[in-house]
Design an enzyme around this catalytic site. Sequence first.
Site, PDB file in Angstrom:
ATOM      1  N   LYS A 136     118.719  33.022  65.049  1.00 49.00           N
ATOM      2  CA  LYS A 136     118.947  31.834  64.233  1.00 49.00           C
ATOM      3  C   LYS A 136     117.732  30.907  64.297  1.00 49.00           C
ATOM      4  O   LYS A 136     117.367  30.278  63.331  1.00 49.00           O
ATOM      5  CB  LYS A 136     120.202  31.085  64.707  1.00 49.00           C
ATOM      6  CG  LYS A 136     120.548  29.846  63.882  1.00 49.00           C
ATOM      7  CD  LYS A 136     120.733  30.188  62.427  1.00 49.00           C
ATOM      8  CE  LYS A 136     120.915  28.963  61.552  1.00 49.00           C
ATOM      9  NZ  LYS A 136     120.840  29.298  60.100  1.00 49.00           N
ATOM     10  N   LYS A 163     117.841  36.217  51.199  1.00 42.85           N
ATOM     11  CA  LYS A 163     119.256  36.242  51.596  1.00 42.85           C
ATOM     12  C   LYS A 163     119.769  37.678  51.582  1.00 42.85           C
ATOM     13  O   LYS A 163     120.430  38.131  52.499  1.00 42.85           O
ATOM     14  CB  LYS A 163     120.109  35.405  50.637  1.00 42.85           C
ATOM     15  CG  LYS A 163     120.048  33.924  50.806  1.00 42.85           C
ATOM     16  CD  LYS A 163     120.639  33.361  52.075  1.00 42.85           C
ATOM     17  CE  LYS A 163     119.780  33.307  53.267  1.00 42.85           C
ATOM     18  NZ  LYS A 163     118.547  32.565  53.275  1.00 42.85           N
ATOM     19  N   ARG A 192     130.566  24.267  66.603  1.00 45.66           N
ATOM     20  CA  ARG A 192     130.210  23.096  65.797  1.00 45.66           C
ATOM     21  C   ARG A 192     128.809  22.596  66.138  1.00 45.66           C
ATOM     22  O   ARG A 192     128.266  21.743  65.445  1.00 45.66           O
ATOM     23  CB  ARG A 192     131.229  21.968  66.008  1.00 45.66           C
ATOM     24  CG  ARG A 192     132.655  22.329  65.580  1.00 45.66           C
ATOM     25  CD  ARG A 192     133.649  21.292  66.078  1.00 45.66           C
ATOM     26  NE  ARG A 192     133.461  20.020  65.446  1.00 45.66           N
ATOM     27  CZ  ARG A 192     133.946  19.695  64.240  1.00 45.66           C
ATOM     28  NH1 ARG A 192     134.612  20.608  63.553  1.00 45.66           N
ATOM     29  NH2 ARG A 192     133.750  18.519  63.709  1.00 45.66           N
ATOM     30  N   HIS A 197     101.510  42.807  35.638  1.00 45.72           N
ATOM     31  CA  HIS A 197     100.222  43.043  36.334  1.00 45.72           C
ATOM     32  C   HIS A 197     100.379  44.062  37.453  1.00 45.72           C
ATOM     33  O   HIS A 197      99.685  44.004  38.450  1.00 45.72           O
ATOM     34  CB  HIS A 197      99.697  41.708  36.876  1.00 45.72           C
ATOM     35  CG  HIS A 197      99.419  40.722  35.797  1.00 45.72           C
ATOM     36  ND1 HIS A 197      98.323  40.814  34.962  1.00 45.72           N
ATOM     37  CD2 HIS A 197     100.139  39.658  35.363  1.00 45.72           C
ATOM     38  CE1 HIS A 197      98.352  39.827  34.091  1.00 45.72           C
ATOM     39  NE2 HIS A 197      99.446  39.109  34.297  1.00 45.72           N
ATOM     40  N   GLU A 199     114.161  33.072  47.501  1.00 42.76           N
ATOM     41  CA  GLU A 199     115.270  32.760  48.424  1.00 42.76           C
ATOM     42  C   GLU A 199     116.424  33.728  48.224  1.00 42.76           C
ATOM     43  O   GLU A 199     117.007  34.224  49.187  1.00 42.76           O
ATOM     44  CB  GLU A 199     115.722  31.310  48.235  1.00 42.76           C
ATOM     45  CG  GLU A 199     116.903  30.887  49.074  1.00 42.76           C
ATOM     46  CD  GLU A 199     116.712  31.101  50.572  1.00 42.76           C
ATOM     47  OE1 GLU A 199     115.569  31.313  51.012  1.00 42.76           O
ATOM     48  OE2 GLU A 199     117.711  31.092  51.307  1.00 42.76           O
ATOM     49  N   GLU A 224     118.046  40.033  54.330  1.00 43.91           N
ATOM     50  CA  GLU A 224     118.267  39.758  55.758  1.00 43.91           C
ATOM     51  C   GLU A 224     119.701  40.022  56.205  1.00 43.91           C
ATOM     52  O   GLU A 224     119.939  40.191  57.387  1.00 43.91           O
ATOM     53  CB  GLU A 224     117.840  38.344  56.134  1.00 43.91           C
ATOM     54  CG  GLU A 224     118.706  37.229  55.612  1.00 43.91           C
ATOM     55  CD  GLU A 224     118.255  35.868  56.152  1.00 43.91           C
ATOM     56  OE1 GLU A 224     117.821  35.780  57.311  1.00 43.91           O
ATOM     57  OE2 GLU A 224     118.319  34.903  55.394  1.00 43.91           O
ATOM     58  N   ASN A 229     133.543  11.261  66.646  1.00 51.68           N
ATOM     59  CA  ASN A 229     132.776  12.168  65.792  1.00 51.68           C
ATOM     60  C   ASN A 229     132.511  11.416  64.492  1.00 51.68           C
ATOM     61  O   ASN A 229     133.438  10.954  63.846  1.00 51.68           O
ATOM     62  CB  ASN A 229     133.575  13.445  65.508  1.00 51.68           C
ATOM     63  CG  ASN A 229     132.838  14.359  64.521  1.00 51.68           C
ATOM     64  OD1 ASN A 229     131.630  14.247  64.372  1.00 51.68           O
ATOM     65  ND2 ASN A 229     133.576  15.211  63.830  1.00 51.68           N
ATOM     66  N   GLY A 230     131.232  11.250  64.145  1.00 51.33           N
ATOM     67  CA  GLY A 230     130.898  10.569  62.884  1.00 51.33           C
ATOM     68  C   GLY A 230     129.843   9.501  63.124  1.00 51.33           C
ATOM     69  O   GLY A 230     129.128   9.526  64.112  1.00 51.33           O
ATOM     70  N   CYS A 257     130.203  16.732  66.049  1.00 52.38           N
ATOM     71  CA  CYS A 257     130.753  16.628  67.397  1.00 52.38           C
ATOM     72  C   CYS A 257     132.124  17.305  67.461  1.00 52.38           C
ATOM     73  O   CYS A 257     132.771  17.538  66.455  1.00 52.38           O
ATOM     74  CB  CYS A 257     130.938  15.156  67.766  1.00 52.38           C
ATOM     75  SG  CYS A 257     129.462  14.189  67.579  1.00 52.38           S
ATOM     76  N   TRP A 274     127.000  15.924  68.926  1.00 55.06           N
ATOM     77  CA  TRP A 274     125.949  16.377  67.986  1.00 55.06           C
ATOM     78  C   TRP A 274     125.214  15.091  67.629  1.00 55.06           C
ATOM     79  O   TRP A 274     125.697  14.290  66.811  1.00 55.06           O
ATOM     80  CB  TRP A 274     126.611  17.026  66.772  1.00 55.06           C
ATOM     81  CG  TRP A 274     125.722  17.365  65.635  1.00 55.06           C
ATOM     82  CD1 TRP A 274     125.500  16.622  64.506  1.00 55.06           C
ATOM     83  CD2 TRP A 274     124.915  18.534  65.460  1.00 55.06           C
ATOM     84  NE1 TRP A 274     124.638  17.252  63.662  1.00 55.06           N
ATOM     85  CE2 TRP A 274     124.250  18.415  64.217  1.00 55.06           C
ATOM     86  CE3 TRP A 274     124.676  19.661  66.222  1.00 55.06           C
ATOM     87  CZ2 TRP A 274     123.387  19.397  63.731  1.00 55.06           C
ATOM     88  CZ3 TRP A 274     123.817  20.633  65.727  1.00 55.06           C
ATOM     89  CH2 TRP A 274     123.184  20.493  64.503  1.00 55.06           C
TER      90      TRP A 274
HETATM   91  C1  AGP Z   1     116.722  32.159  56.653  1.00 53.16           C
HETATM   92  O1  AGP Z   1     117.968  32.630  56.206  1.00 53.16           O
HETATM   93  C2  AGP Z   1     116.321  32.753  57.990  1.00 53.16           C
HETATM   94  N1  AGP Z   1     117.328  32.554  58.961  1.00 53.16           N
HETATM   95  C3  AGP Z   1     114.933  32.313  58.437  1.00 53.16           C
HETATM   96  O2  AGP Z   1     114.029  32.653  57.409  1.00 53.16           O
HETATM   97  C4  AGP Z   1     114.771  30.804  58.723  1.00 53.16           C
HETATM   98  O3  AGP Z   1     114.864  30.079  57.508  1.00 53.16           O
HETATM   99  C5  AGP Z   1     113.382  30.573  59.336  1.00 53.16           C
HETATM  100  O4  AGP Z   1     113.316  31.278  60.550  1.00 53.16           O
HETATM  101  C6  AGP Z   1     113.081  29.085  59.588  1.00 53.16           C
HETATM  102  O5  AGP Z   1     114.005  28.563  60.484  1.00 53.16           O
HETATM  103  P1  AGP Z   1     114.048  26.967  60.675  1.00 53.16           P
HETATM  104  O6  AGP Z   1     114.474  26.400  59.354  1.00 53.16           O
HETATM  105  O7  AGP Z   1     115.048  26.725  61.759  1.00 53.16           O
HETATM  106  O8  AGP Z   1     112.663  26.508  61.043  1.00 53.16           O
END
Ligand code: AGP
Length: 612
Positions: free
Chosen positions: A607, A489, A28, A508, A485, A492, A101-102, A2, A75
């Site tokens: 996002k 990172k 936030r 293989h 992962e 992307e 907040n909390g 929050c 939040w």
């Molecule tokens: C990860 O860095 C990406 N932003 C993307 O792969 C993300 O993890 C994926 O779109 C899933 O999003 P979510 O966790 O909000 O469902």
Amino acid sequence: MCGIVGYVGEETGAKDIILGGLKSLEYRGYDSAGIAMICDKKIVTKKKVGVISNLEKIIGDPEFDSNIGIGHTRWATHGVPSDLNAHPHCNMDNTVAVVHNGIIENYMEIKEELLRDHDITFKSETDSEVIAHLIGVYYDECGDLHDAVTKATKRMRGTYAIVVMSSKEPDKIIGVRKDAPLVAGIGKGCNFLASDIPAFLKYSGQVYFIENNEIVVVTKDEIKIYDEDKKEIHRDVFHVTWDVDAAEKAGYEHFMLKEIHEQPIGIEETLTRRLTDSGEINLDGISMTKEDIEKFDKIYIVACGTAYHAGLVGKYAIEKMAKITVETDVASEFRYRDPLIDEKTLFIAISQSGETQDTLQALRLAKSKGARVLSVVNVIGSSVARESDDVFYTWAGPEIAVASTKAYTTQLVCMYLIALYMARTKGTIDNAYYDRMITELKNIPEKLEMIFSQEKDIEKIAEEFHRNNEIFFIGRGVDSTVSLEGSLKLKEISYINSFAIAAGELKHGTIALVENGTLFFALATQDSLTEKMGSNIEEIKARGAYVISIAKEGNELISNLSDRCIFIPKCADEVSPLLTVVPLQIFAYYVAKFRGCNIDKPKNLAKSVTVE
Ligand code: AGP
């Protein structure tokens, strides 16, 4: 988390100042907003679910303004996002207003007392409303706002930053801090309280940082800080040199780096909300019973992107600990392969945003076929959370950067806790193993700080290799999932064509790509697989590869075979992903930085992918 803003000054204009402050705290993350001001000696409160512009639509009346007020962006923690649950909250006679907040962990205990002894009527589902009533009751007894606030906060357990205002003492706002941020700003003919500096940076760069268990009394002319015994505390003024944009990132250049560094507190927060003082896992809010767990004969873990990679670690944890078959799948595939599901199936959806359409549709399919749905989500009240039978929330706080970092590691924590709880229930692990795993998890935040001490070294490696056009990631066992992962990172945010593959799979076909200087990250943290990984490193070295390995400190076999080695602190194999991923996050961040990429908002990405 929050956002809180409080203002008191000589002039009217609190509405715009507070609104501007709330907007600067939007980073936030929030789901509702509100403002309370003292107008004609009365507290007037206006609040609205949704974005701040929804609030703006209902506060246009020029009469709704003042020289004193408090504002909040919520939040959600207790109670879904709604007008009623939005802050500020007031006591019954509307003489006290509070923003918070909390989480007040003992709010039910206090609420029951207020209902029983003071016949209080509650309007919201929140824990925060309790604070307003409690302070109101104490004010009626003592007639002093500072005393009432001090007495009330001594009753409260949990994490909180609050700002309180009363129409009975309309010259002041009072703030209290315990484990949630609160700062005071020194203005000209006015003063401020806020969750974070950006809220008033436009008016003042002179700041008092409020420490835990301190109470700050703010009038238009002065700011005084007290301890719990009302003893005044001297505090030096901090002079802010950041600009507003930098301040939202708490001084970090990008949200991604800030969120990488927030992982220790996110992991700690996620753990402590699910562990009792004695180390037992509490399933507050989870209706899944022991009988349900005994009944499950299959678990699906379904998600997208980074959340899917967290699910892969979850598979290892649940199968190793709880001995239940786990299938993992990306949501966009799961939906179209006619999965075998019945009432003995547990479907676990993992999603930071809780709004990923592929994941949501997969969840709906599983539910329609009789599966029980448990989700691991970061955004309270999001669609995935609302449509699940049970929700295990991650407490990472808002994740702003598109590249997911702290959500991933807090998702892993939830997966470990779910695995341990199921294993305990089924009796597939003994107490010694359980206790060891809980201790391992509790030690992660401190071990992460040790990895951060290598940040400069990793930055140098990133500078050396940021011009590469391809980089490979390999690993065995759970390291193979972390290599996925690390690769995601990098690709992307730096747009480098990165590739992850199980180390044993190289021979293989993929090993045909290895040439002189091909860069590999070799993840070799699994004690039981060290020699196998050593052989894989030799295989690719023999063909000219340049190998940067990640291994537990002291692993000379791996470091001697590699061109470079980044060490992580020793830990149990099971929890190593929580550590191994962080050097890869840091590497990806600095490579993207050296390549001049838009790190927080990479091209073509959102996002939350709310389309199929
Ligand atoms: C990860 O860095 C990406 N932003 C993307 O792969 C993300 O993890 C994926 O779109 C899933 O999003 P979510 O966790 O909000 O469902």
